[in-house]
Write a protein that holds these residues in place. Structure first.
Motif: not given
Lengths: 211, 160
Positions: B32-49
């Motif tokens: 859910r955290t990764a999904e949320d980051l991706s939705r906000k455009g914080s893809w670099q943070q979403a990728i490792p998760i």
């Protein structure tokens, strides 16, 4: 306070859940971010769009006659597509149908023309000896692309045919500043100097081309 | 007094349930955290998760999709393609995944790779105009104009 205890309890319960919901919460939304969905999946493709692309591809393939047919069908259906009109004019030009190309371009608002189309229109006017109109368009084009020496040369030649020698010479000087070693341009420059009765300068320039 | 006790009990129950969920379902929460980051455009943070979750095999298809789209968001089309290839292998019947993969190939300039996928999709669903148009565009990009023209004529319902 007329609320029933059950109702109050439900409100408290929902409030607690809402407070806990946030990033990382099991109650958070489930939609995922999409940086780039497939461009056409599931979308209705209008016929006019497919026809426009077909007209373009036919021109890439050198099948100009068919391309013109498709552009004509497209513009009958969608007359307010200046970009398609410009593309049609370019195809007609490649077919050596200058008059028709000009007819198509003249309908388009000049402000909507890209630089290439402005030049095309200038060349077409020049070929039809509408020098005044051509001159306006050449100036407009060269203001956008000052480094296009072949276009500037055509403009300079046209000005000399009109006996606007000073203006022509000014354009030649700009070309020669960029291409000082171009003997052919310098000879043409010398010719214009002669026509303007500046024989001494013409002789100097011609001598330079013989070195 | 009874009402107050009831309200407090219910609130404590809600808090306890959520705390237990967070403790027991950590992967789900990470997802859910990764999904949320991706939705906000914080893809670099979403990728490792998302990558960690893929390695753990958590909700593989969803997580691969999330990973692929996150890479796509950063502009790393090669890694996005890798993720979508794995996703396509995991779910060969999902035409949407194939279409996204083809779109990525197109964007990367591998129009031949994209055209192969569009051909396969059209074989399964011959009347899909969107896929037919994508194929015509890919063929145009490849300089295979005559084939593209046939495709466009077919889209318009015209005989070649």
């Amino acid at each position: 306070m007329n609320r029933s205890p059950a109702c109050l309890a439900a409100v408290c319960f929902i409030t607690a859940l809402a407070l806990l919901a946030g990033p990382g919460s099991p109650f958070a939304g489930q939609t995922s971010g999409r940086p780039g969905a497939p461009t056409v999946a599931g979308q209705e493709i209008p016929d006019w769009m497919a026809r426009w692309e077909l007209a373009r591809v036919l021109s890439y393939a050198g099948r100009y006659e068919e391309s013109v047919t498709e552009y004509s069908k497209l513009l009958r259906e969608k007359p307010d597509l200046p970009k398609a009109r410009i593309e049609l004019a370019k195809v007609l030009f490649r077919q050596k149908k200058g008059a028709e190309a000009l007819g198509v371009l003249e309908v388009v608002d000049v402000r909507q023309l890209d630089a290439d189309s402005v030049l095309l229109m200038a060349d077409l006017y020049r070929d039809r000896r509408s020098y005044e109109r051509a001159a306006v368009l050449y100036r407009e084009y060269l203001a956008k692309r000052p480094g296009d020496n072949p276009a500037r040369l055509r403009f300079a030649e046209m000005l000399s045919w009109e006996k606007r020698y000073d203006e022509s010479l000014a354009e030649y000087r700009k070309i020669l500043a960029a291409l000082p070693g171009d003997a052919q341009v310098r000879r043409k420059y010398a010719m214009v100097l002669m026509w303007s009765k500046r024989y001494g300068e013409a002789a100097t320039e011609l001598r330079r081309t013989l070195k | 007094m009874k009402v107050l006790t009831f309200i407090i009990s219910i609130t404590i129950l809600a808090l306890a349930t959520t705390a237990a969920y967070r403790y027991l379902k950590q992967d789900w929460l990470l997802y859910r955290t990764a999904e949320d980051l991706s939705r906000k455009g914080s893809w670099q943070q979403a990728i490792p998760i998302a990558d960690t979750l893929v390695r753990k095999g958590f909700r593989t298809k969803d997580t691969l999709r999330l990973l692929g789209r996150s890479y796509e968001g950063t502009g790393d089309l090669t890694m996005a393609i890798e993720a979508f290839k794995k996703l396509a292998a995991a779910d060969p019947d999902d035409a949407g995944v194939e279409l996204e993969l083809a779109g990525l190939y197109d964007r990367q300039g591998d129009h031949a790779g994209a055209a192969d996928i569009y051909h396969a999709l059209l074989a399964k669903e011959p009347g899909n105009r969107a896929v037919a148009l994508s194929l015509a565009r890919a063929l145009t990009a490849l300089g295979r104009y005559d084939e593209a023209i046939l495709r466009y004529r077919a889209i318009l319902g015209e005989k070649p």
